[in-house]
Scaffold this motif. Structure first.
Motif, PDB file in Angstrom:
ATOM      1  N   ARG A 194       2.739  21.811  60.320  1.00 26.15           N
ATOM      2  CA  ARG A 194       1.703  22.508  61.095  1.00 26.15           C
ATOM      3  C   ARG A 194       0.396  22.570  60.302  1.00 26.15           C
ATOM      4  O   ARG A 194      -0.683  22.320  60.849  1.00 26.15           O
ATOM      5  CB  ARG A 194       2.211  23.902  61.451  1.00 26.15           C
ATOM      6  CG  ARG A 194       1.634  24.510  62.694  1.00 26.15           C
ATOM      7  CD  ARG A 194       2.380  25.782  63.082  1.00 26.15           C
ATOM      8  NE  ARG A 194       3.621  25.519  63.781  1.00 26.15           N
ATOM      9  CZ  ARG A 194       4.827  25.958  63.417  1.00 26.15           C
ATOM     10  NH1 ARG A 194       4.962  26.707  62.329  1.00 26.15           N
ATOM     11  NH2 ARG A 194       5.891  25.655  64.121  1.00 26.15           N
TER      12      ARG A 194
ATOM     13  N   THR B 199      15.397  23.365  65.347  1.00 26.97           N
ATOM     14  CA  THR B 199      15.174  24.086  66.608  1.00 26.97           C
ATOM     15  C   THR B 199      15.779  25.489  66.600  1.00 26.97           C
ATOM     16  O   THR B 199      15.677  26.197  67.604  1.00 26.97           O
ATOM     17  CB  THR B 199      15.701  23.280  67.808  1.00 26.97           C
ATOM     18  OG1 THR B 199      17.105  23.054  67.630  1.00 26.97           O
ATOM     19  CG2 THR B 199      14.980  21.956  67.934  1.00 26.97           C
TER      20      THR B 199
ATOM     21  N   THR C 191       3.149  15.880  63.663  1.00 25.81           N
ATOM     22  CA  THR C 191       4.373  16.048  64.441  1.00 25.81           C
ATOM     23  C   THR C 191       5.535  15.398  63.693  1.00 25.81           C
ATOM     24  O   THR C 191       5.342  14.539  62.827  1.00 25.81           O
ATOM     25  CB  THR C 191       4.236  15.431  65.836  1.00 25.81           C
ATOM     26  OG1 THR C 191       3.871  14.055  65.696  1.00 25.81           O
ATOM     27  CG2 THR C 191       3.164  16.155  66.645  1.00 25.81           C
TER      28      THR C 191
ATOM     29  N   VAL D  17       9.147  16.831  67.912  1.00 29.36           N
ATOM     30  CA  VAL D  17       9.108  16.192  69.228  1.00 29.36           C
ATOM     31  C   VAL D  17      10.490  15.746  69.695  1.00 29.36           C
ATOM     32  O   VAL D  17      10.736  15.614  70.889  1.00 29.36           O
ATOM     33  CB  VAL D  17       8.132  15.000  69.264  1.00 29.36           C
ATOM     34  CG1 VAL D  17       6.696  15.493  69.102  1.00 29.36           C
ATOM     35  CG2 VAL D  17       8.449  13.966  68.188  1.00 29.36           C
TER      36      VAL D  17
ATOM     37  N   GLY E 140       9.318  28.473  67.993  1.00 26.48           N
ATOM     38  CA  GLY E 140       8.038  27.778  67.930  1.00 26.48           C
ATOM     39  C   GLY E 140       8.123  26.375  67.372  1.00 26.48           C
ATOM     40  O   GLY E 140       7.103  25.711  67.179  1.00 26.48           O
TER      41      GLY E 140
ATOM     42  N   GLY F 264       8.329  30.947  76.154  1.00 26.82           N
ATOM     43  CA  GLY F 264       8.556  29.793  77.022  1.00 26.82           C
ATOM     44  C   GLY F 264       8.950  30.155  78.441  1.00 26.82           C
ATOM     45  O   GLY F 264       9.062  29.277  79.291  1.00 26.82           O
TER      46      GLY F 264
ATOM     47  N   SER G 142       8.798  23.750  68.764  1.00 22.97           N
ATOM     48  CA  SER G 142       8.415  22.702  69.712  1.00 22.97           C
ATOM     49  C   SER G 142       6.980  22.220  69.556  1.00 22.97           C
ATOM     50  O   SER G 142       6.647  21.147  70.045  1.00 22.97           O
ATOM     51  CB  SER G 142       8.656  23.162  71.152  1.00 22.97           C
ATOM     52  OG  SER G 142       7.896  24.316  71.419  1.00 22.97           O
ATOM     53  N   ASP G 143       6.133  22.963  68.857  1.00 18.39           N
ATOM     54  CA  ASP G 143       4.769  22.432  68.672  1.00 18.39           C
ATOM     55  C   ASP G 143       4.705  21.389  67.552  1.00 18.39           C
ATOM     56  O   ASP G 143       3.690  20.718  67.397  1.00 18.39           O
ATOM     57  CB  ASP G 143       3.744  23.560  68.452  1.00 18.39           C
ATOM     58  CG  ASP G 143       4.024  24.366  67.204  1.00 18.39           C
ATOM     59  OD1 ASP G 143       5.108  24.187  66.614  1.00 18.39           O
ATOM     60  OD2 ASP G 143       3.169  25.178  66.810  1.00 18.39           O
ATOM     61  N   VAL G 144       5.780  21.226  66.800  1.00 16.63           N
ATOM     62  CA  VAL G 144       5.830  20.235  65.716  1.00 16.63           C
ATOM     63  C   VAL G 144       6.926  19.193  65.967  1.00 16.63           C
ATOM     64  O   VAL G 144       6.696  17.986  65.874  1.00 16.63           O
ATOM     65  CB  VAL G 144       6.087  20.927  64.347  1.00 16.63           C
ATOM     66  CG1 VAL G 144       6.393  19.905  63.270  1.00 16.63           C
ATOM     67  CG2 VAL G 144       4.892  21.789  63.947  1.00 16.63           C
TER      68      VAL G 144
ATOM     69  N   TYR H 185      13.048  16.796  72.868  1.00 19.66           N
ATOM     70  CA  TYR H 185      12.537  18.158  72.828  1.00 19.66           C
ATOM     71  C   TYR H 185      11.238  18.252  73.623  1.00 19.66           C
ATOM     72  O   TYR H 185      11.024  19.187  74.360  1.00 19.66           O
ATOM     73  CB  TYR H 185      12.349  18.571  71.365  1.00 19.66           C
ATOM     74  CG  TYR H 185      12.629  20.027  71.126  1.00 19.66           C
ATOM     75  CD1 TYR H 185      13.839  20.597  71.493  1.00 19.66           C
ATOM     76  CD2 TYR H 185      11.688  20.836  70.527  1.00 19.66           C
ATOM     77  CE1 TYR H 185      14.091  21.934  71.283  1.00 19.66           C
ATOM     78  CE2 TYR H 185      11.940  22.177  70.306  1.00 19.66           C
ATOM     79  CZ  TYR H 185      13.137  22.723  70.692  1.00 19.66           C
ATOM     80  OH  TYR H 185      13.381  24.051  70.488  1.00 19.66           O
ATOM     81  N   GLY H 186      10.384  17.267  73.475  1.00 19.87           N
ATOM     82  CA  GLY H 186       9.137  17.244  74.245  1.00 19.87           C
ATOM     83  C   GLY H 186       9.325  16.493  75.559  1.00 19.87           C
ATOM     84  O   GLY H 186      10.262  15.706  75.710  1.00 19.87           O
TER      85      GLY H 186
END
Lengths: 168, 168
Positions: free
Chosen positions: A21, A43, A26, A53, A47, B113, A49-51, B59-60
Motif C-alpha cells: 500500500r 485475506t 498490487t 487482486v 481491507g 463491503g 482487497s485494495d492490494v 478476489y477482484g
C-alpha cells in the motif's frame, strides 16, 4: 526454526499488505504446494482487497502451463519443483492477474513425493516485480502442514524484504 | 451454528476428496471471499494431488472476468456477490482447470463491503459438474475469519451432498 503458526502468518501478511500500500503496488500469488494458504492469510486481513487482486493455485503441472504460462519444456527439463519454475510462476501470476508484485511457491510438502535430488521439504519461493526477481531455495523438515506454513512464511518474507530493500 | 474450526474443515475436505476418488472425478475451486482457504484445507490432506488440480482466487472483479470467464455484464447486472456469478465462477473453474467438479464461493466476509440488499455475511456457494449445478445462499453473522470458514464449509458440504446424492 519451527514453522510459523497461522496467526504469525497473518501478522506477516498484514505487514506485506501495508508495505504494498505504501508503495502503491498490487499483489498476486501463484501457489503450488501451499495450495491457497498464502491467499488465505492475506485475506484474513480486513481491507486486503485494495492490494491483493487474486491468486492461482496450480497444484497440477497442467495448471502451471495453462493458467500461469509456465513452459512445459521448463517443467520437463528442471522439474516442477525448481528455481526456474518458481520464477516462471511468479512472472505468470504478475501477467495473468495484472499485478505489480507476485509471489510464488513450488515445493514438496510431503509425506510422499520425494525423489533423488528432490527430497520431501524441498521448496522454492520467488517474487517478481517490474524490476526483476528474487528466488530462494529451502528444505523444510516438518510435516506436511508445517512445511506449507514455512513455505508461505518464506514467500511473504521474501516479498517484504524486496520492498523494504527498495526503500519505503 | 458456529463456523467450523480449521480442523473440521480439513476433515470435510478429506471426505470430499475420498468421494471424488470413489467417483473417479477431479476437483477444482474458484474462490473470492474465502481467498484460498478451500484450496488450503484440501491440500492439508496427504494425497490430495490425485484429485485436486488447482484453484483460482479471483478476489477482484477483473480476475473473475479474465481468469474465470465470468461475463462482465453479469457482474454489472447482478453484482459480484450473486447466484449468477457463483454459478459462472464454478463453470469457469471447471473449464479453465479442466476438472470434472468445481466448487465456488463469492461473498462479503466483512467487516466492510456491505450495501443495501447485500449485507455483510451474504455469500453464495455453488458446485458444477457435467450434469449441471447447485447453488446456495447464506448470510453469515460471524467476523471476517469465521465467515470465511463458514463459506468454505458450505461449499465443501454442497459438493459432498451432490456426489452422495448421485450414489457412491
Amino acid at each position: 526454526m519451527p514453522a510459523p503458526a497461522s496467526e504469525a502468518l497473518v501478522v506477516l501478511a498484514a505487514r506485506l499488505l501495508a508495505a504494498c500500500r505504501r508503495h502503491g503496488l498490487t499483489l498476486a500469488a501463484a501457489e503450488s504446494c501451499t495450495g491457497g494458504l498464502i491467499g488465505h492469510v492475506l485475506t484474513e486481513v480486513p481491507g486486503a482487497s485494495d492490494v491483493f487482486v487474486g491468486g492461482i493455485v496450480s497444484y497440477g503441472d497442467g495448471a502451471k502451463v495453462r493458467l500461469l504460462a509456465v513452459a512445459a519444456s521448463e517443467i520437463a527439463r528442471h522439474g516442477a519443483v525448481s528455481e526456474q519454475v518458481a520464477l516462471a510462476m511468479a512472472d505468470g501470476a504478475r501477467e495473468r492477474l495484472r499485478a505489480d508484485l507476485a509471489v510464488s511457491v513450488t515445493g514438496i510438502a510431503g509425506p510422499s513425493g520425494g525423489a533423488p535430488g528432490k527430497p520431501v521439504g524441498l521448496t522454492f519461493v520467488a517474487v517478481a516485480d517490474a524490476r526483476g526477481h528474487d528466488v530462494q531455495r529451502h528444505v523444510w523438515s516438518g510435516d506436511r502442514s508445517a512445511n506449507k506454513r514455512a513455505s508461505a512464511g518464506a514467500a511473504l518474507s521474501l516479498a517484504l524484504e524486496r520492498l523494504e530493500a527498495s526503500g519505503s
